[in-house]
Design a protein around this motif. Structure first.
Motif, PDB file in Angstrom:
ATOM      1  N   ARG A 139      26.772  31.812  40.455  1.00 12.10           N
ATOM      2  CA  ARG A 139      26.319  32.513  41.719  1.00 12.10           C
ATOM      3  C   ARG A 139      27.918  32.144  42.515  1.00 12.10           C
ATOM      4  N   ARG A 140      28.778  31.429  42.565  1.00 11.59           N
ATOM      5  CA  ARG A 140      29.795  31.287  43.210  1.00 11.59           C
ATOM      6  C   ARG A 140      30.744  32.534  42.566  1.00 11.59           C
ATOM      7  N   ILE A 141      30.902  32.596  41.487  1.00  5.13           N
ATOM      8  CA  ILE A 141      31.790  33.568  40.915  1.00  5.13           C
ATOM      9  C   ILE A 141      31.344  35.015  41.205  1.00  5.13           C
ATOM     10  N   ARG A 142      30.085  35.048  40.928  1.00 13.53           N
ATOM     11  CA  ARG A 142      29.477  36.521  41.309  1.00 13.53           C
ATOM     12  C   ARG A 142      29.571  36.840  43.058  1.00 13.53           C
ATOM     13  N   SER A 143      29.413  35.972  43.845  1.00  6.10           N
ATOM     14  CA  SER A 143      29.715  35.790  45.182  1.00  6.10           C
ATOM     15  C   SER A 143      31.176  36.139  45.490  1.00  6.10           C
ATOM     16  N   HIS A 144      32.125  35.685  45.140  1.00 11.52           N
ATOM     17  CA  HIS A 144      33.403  35.929  45.187  1.00 11.52           C
ATOM     18  C   HIS A 144      33.861  37.348  44.773  1.00 11.52           C
ATOM     19  N   MET A 145      33.288  37.727  43.564  1.00 12.04           N
ATOM     20  CA  MET A 145      33.431  39.080  42.898  1.00 12.04           C
ATOM     21  C   MET A 145      32.996  40.049  44.083  1.00 12.04           C
ATOM     22  N   HIS A 146      31.951  39.852  44.583  1.00 12.98           N
ATOM     23  CA  HIS A 146      31.326  40.665  45.500  1.00 12.98           C
ATOM     24  C   HIS A 146      31.997  41.013  46.710  1.00 12.98           C
ATOM     25  N   ARG A 147      32.608  39.663  47.286  1.00 12.52           N
ATOM     26  CA  ARG A 147      33.276  39.771  48.629  1.00 12.52           C
ATOM     27  C   ARG A 147      34.661  40.697  48.497  1.00 12.52           C
ATOM     28  N   ASN A 148      35.137  40.496  47.146  1.00 13.77           N
ATOM     29  CA  ASN A 148      36.223  41.047  46.857  1.00 13.77           C
ATOM     30  C   ASN A 148      36.364  42.469  46.222  1.00 13.77           C
ATOM     31  N   CYS A 149      35.157  42.982  46.328  1.00 18.80           N
ATOM     32  CA  CYS A 149      34.776  44.367  45.694  1.00 18.80           C
ATOM     33  C   CYS A 149      35.294  44.736  44.272  1.00 18.80           C
ATOM     34  N   GLN A 150      35.135  43.229  43.315  1.00 17.74           N
ATOM     35  CA  GLN A 150      35.431  43.270  42.036  1.00 17.74           C
ATOM     36  C   GLN A 150      34.161  43.907  41.300  1.00 17.74           C
ATOM     37  N   GLU A 151      34.444  44.653  40.492  1.00 19.99           N
ATOM     38  CA  GLU A 151      33.182  45.329  39.645  1.00 19.99           C
ATOM     39  C   GLU A 151      33.099  44.618  38.367  1.00 19.99           C
ATOM     40  N   LEU A 152      31.884  44.447  37.898  1.00 21.59           N
ATOM     41  CA  LEU A 152      31.618  43.914  36.629  1.00 21.59           C
ATOM     42  C   LEU A 152      30.649  44.753  35.784  1.00 21.59           C
ATOM     43  N   PRO A 153      31.282  45.395  35.005  1.00 21.56           N
ATOM     44  CA  PRO A 153      30.233  46.401  34.102  1.00 21.56           C
ATOM     45  C   PRO A 153      29.003  45.649  33.415  1.00 21.56           C
ATOM     46  N   SER A 154      28.017  46.517  33.309  1.00 16.02           N
ATOM     47  CA  SER A 154      26.547  45.891  32.670  1.00 16.02           C
ATOM     48  C   SER A 154      26.894  44.900  31.488  1.00 16.02           C
ATOM     49  N   GLN A 155      27.742  45.516  30.570  1.00 13.32           N
ATOM     50  CA  GLN A 155      28.164  44.953  29.303  1.00 13.32           C
ATOM     51  C   GLN A 155      28.704  43.596  29.404  1.00 13.32           C
ATOM     52  N   PHE A 156      29.448  43.226  30.668  1.00 10.43           N
ATOM     53  CA  PHE A 156      29.826  41.949  30.742  1.00 10.43           C
ATOM     54  C   PHE A 156      29.204  41.112  31.853  1.00 10.43           C
ATOM     55  N   GLN A 157      28.078  41.331  32.294  1.00 13.36           N
ATOM     56  CA  GLN A 157      27.445  40.450  33.045  1.00 13.36           C
ATOM     57  C   GLN A 157      26.993  39.249  32.624  1.00 13.36           C
ATOM     58  N   ASN A 158      26.917  39.002  31.217  1.00 12.66           N
ATOM     59  CA  ASN A 158      26.408  37.633  30.823  1.00 12.66           C
ATOM     60  C   ASN A 158      27.696  36.737  30.790  1.00 12.66           C
ATOM     61  N   LEU A 159      27.984  35.807  31.755  1.00 16.18           N
ATOM     62  CA  LEU A 159      29.181  35.133  31.895  1.00 16.18           C
ATOM     63  C   LEU A 159      29.212  33.899  30.647  1.00 16.18           C
ATOM     64  N   THR A 160      27.914  33.621  29.884  1.00 15.74           N
ATOM     65  CA  THR A 160      27.981  32.612  28.896  1.00 15.74           C
ATOM     66  C   THR A 160      28.659  33.134  27.726  1.00 15.74           C
ATOM     67  N   THR A 161      28.926  34.380  27.685  1.00 16.73           N
ATOM     68  CA  THR A 161      29.532  35.084  26.383  1.00 16.73           C
ATOM     69  C   THR A 161      31.362  35.071  26.653  1.00 16.73           C
ATOM     70  N   ARG A 162      32.030  34.820  25.625  1.00 22.34           N
ATOM     71  CA  ARG A 162      33.533  34.645  25.887  1.00 22.34           C
ATOM     72  C   ARG A 162      34.138  36.135  26.190  1.00 22.34           C
ATOM     73  N   LYS A 163      33.495  37.133  25.700  1.00 22.39           N
ATOM     74  CA  LYS A 163      33.977  38.503  26.160  1.00 22.39           C
ATOM     75  C   LYS A 163      33.948  38.772  27.511  1.00 22.39           C
ATOM     76  N   SER A 164      32.923  38.272  28.217  1.00 25.23           N
ATOM     77  CA  SER A 164      32.690  38.764  29.687  1.00 25.23           C
ATOM     78  C   SER A 164      33.605  37.989  30.339  1.00 25.23           C
ATOM     79  N   ARG A 165      34.145  36.680  30.026  1.00 23.74           N
ATOM     80  CA  ARG A 165      35.047  36.046  30.737  1.00 23.74           C
ATOM     81  C   ARG A 165      36.397  36.493  30.446  1.00 23.74           C
ATOM     82  N   GLU A 166      36.544  36.837  29.276  1.00 24.35           N
ATOM     83  CA  GLU A 166      37.908  37.598  28.880  1.00 24.35           C
ATOM     84  C   GLU A 166      38.171  38.946  29.836  1.00 24.35           C
ATOM     85  N   PHE A 167      36.944  39.647  29.813  1.00 27.53           N
ATOM     86  CA  PHE A 167      37.035  40.794  30.758  1.00 27.53           C
ATOM     87  C   PHE A 167      37.639  40.408  32.187  1.00 27.53           C
ATOM     88  N   ILE A 168      36.937  39.464  32.790  1.00 30.14           N
ATOM     89  CA  ILE A 168      37.311  38.948  33.919  1.00 30.14           C
ATOM     90  C   ILE A 168      38.849  38.386  34.003  1.00 30.14           C
TER      91      ILE A 168
END
Length: 337
Positions: free
Chosen positions: A145-174
């Motif tokens: 929740r803190r990560i998503r809130s931080h990204m939302h405040r800073n207008c940082q987009e997260l594509p649908s295929q990288f929404q699941n932060l438990t996956t390594r590819k999502s964290r690597e994308f960020i």
């Protein structure tokens, strides 16, 4: 026979011995350690005695000490001694004397008291491990929740295929896309460390359930995996402690309050007097069961949801689920829809 009431605190313990005739014959204050509690045992001078104390964090040391000596020892639920806690004259000595008197009356069958179950060292260690896993899960949820809130405040987009932060590819994308955001990178790194630790603890919990018949029985219920089955058994410990499903539900605060007055019986909200970890796990289990299994519990939930709303229906269905768990464990046969 002497009846010893203990008022146990972190550093000191006050004891009061009540005779078979109901008189206070001894009072003492000692340190809450083996040396201090040993002084109490010596003062009994070989007399036969039984010990009782109120349930608290500090009661374990005293309980383990007298248990090792082979002395009959009991830990009573605080709510059974509510009269003591509501008293206008409350001292450590009066508390110890009241506990001793209640113990004498209870042993003679004159009053009813609700006793706490004190697990063995092995059982307590497993329960602590399961509780630690729950804490890690809560921390992971908070960090997402803190990560998503931080990204939302800073207008940082997260594509649908990288929404699941438990996956390594999502964290690597960020990490790759927002490499200039130091705070975000630190949060993602911290989340990854928590996730790794949580996975290691989960594996250890699952390992504890190997060759455990009760765990295998619980796994037969849709919605319950190996890890959850071990967590449930760490709190139930021994199903023979609960003769009926109602007693199991009441122990974990999943039974409604009942008020019977003037010939009318009213049922209120759940008591929520037991372990909150159990209720949290049961709601997750019930949600998963409803999603994947067409059973009487699923039908009950769908029917009640129209009457009382989703949240209350889930709480009620969770109680049904716990009753089913009781039936499966008591019968010793796997679940059948």
């Amino acid at each position: 026979m002497k009846y010893i009431g203990l008022d146990v605190h972190k550093d000191n313990t006050v004891a009061c011995a009540i005779s078979a005739g109901g008189k206070a014959v001894m009072s003492a204050e000692v340190r809450t350690n083996d040396v201090g509690l040993g002084e109490l045992h010596v003062r009994m001078n070989g007399s036969e005695y039984v010990v009782m104390m109120e349930s608290s964090t500090y009661s374990y040391a005293a309980y383990r000490f007298f248990e090792r000596l082979g002395i009959e020892t009991h830990v009573v639920h605080a709510r059974s001694l509510k009269m003591m806690t509501d008293s206008d004259k409350k001292t450590d000595r009066s508390d110890a004397e009241w506990i001793g008197r209640c113990l004498r009356l209870w042993k003679n069958g004159e009053i009813e008291l609700s006793m706490s179950y004190i697990p063995t060292d092995v059982e307590a260690e497993l329960k602590d491990l399961c509780r630690y896993k729950e804490e890690l899960s809560n921390k992971l949820g908070d960090e997402v929740r803190r990560i998503r809130s931080h990204m939302h405040r800073n207008c940082q987009e997260l594509p649908s295929q990288f929404q699941n932060l438990t996956t390594r590819k999502s964290r690597e994308f960020i990490s790759t896309t927002y490499s200039n955001d130091y705070t975000l990178l630190q949060r993602v790194s911290g989340y990854a460390a928590l996730l790794k630790e949580s996975e290691q603890v989960a594996k250890e919990i699952e390992r504890r359930g190997t060759n455990d018949r009760n765990v295998e029985l619980l796994e037969s219920i849709p919605g319950i995996g190996r890890q959850t089955a071990v967590q449930l058994m760490s709190m139930i410990v021994d199903i023979s402690r609960f003769e009926t499903a109602e007693k199991l539900c009441a122990y974990f605060g999943m039974a409604p309050r009942v008020r019977d007055s003037g010939g009318k019986e009213n049922h209120g909200r759940m008591t929520k007097s037991g372990d909150p970890m159990m209720r949290s796990i049961m709601e997750r289990v019930t949600q998963s069961h409803i999603r994947y299994c067409d059973s009487t519990i699923t039908a009950y939930f769908q029917r009640k949801r129209k009457e009382m709303g989703t949240k209350k229906a889930l709480t009620s269905a969770s109680r049904k689920m716990l009753a089913m768990i009781h039936a499966v464990l008591r019968r010793g046969t796997p679940f059948a829809a």
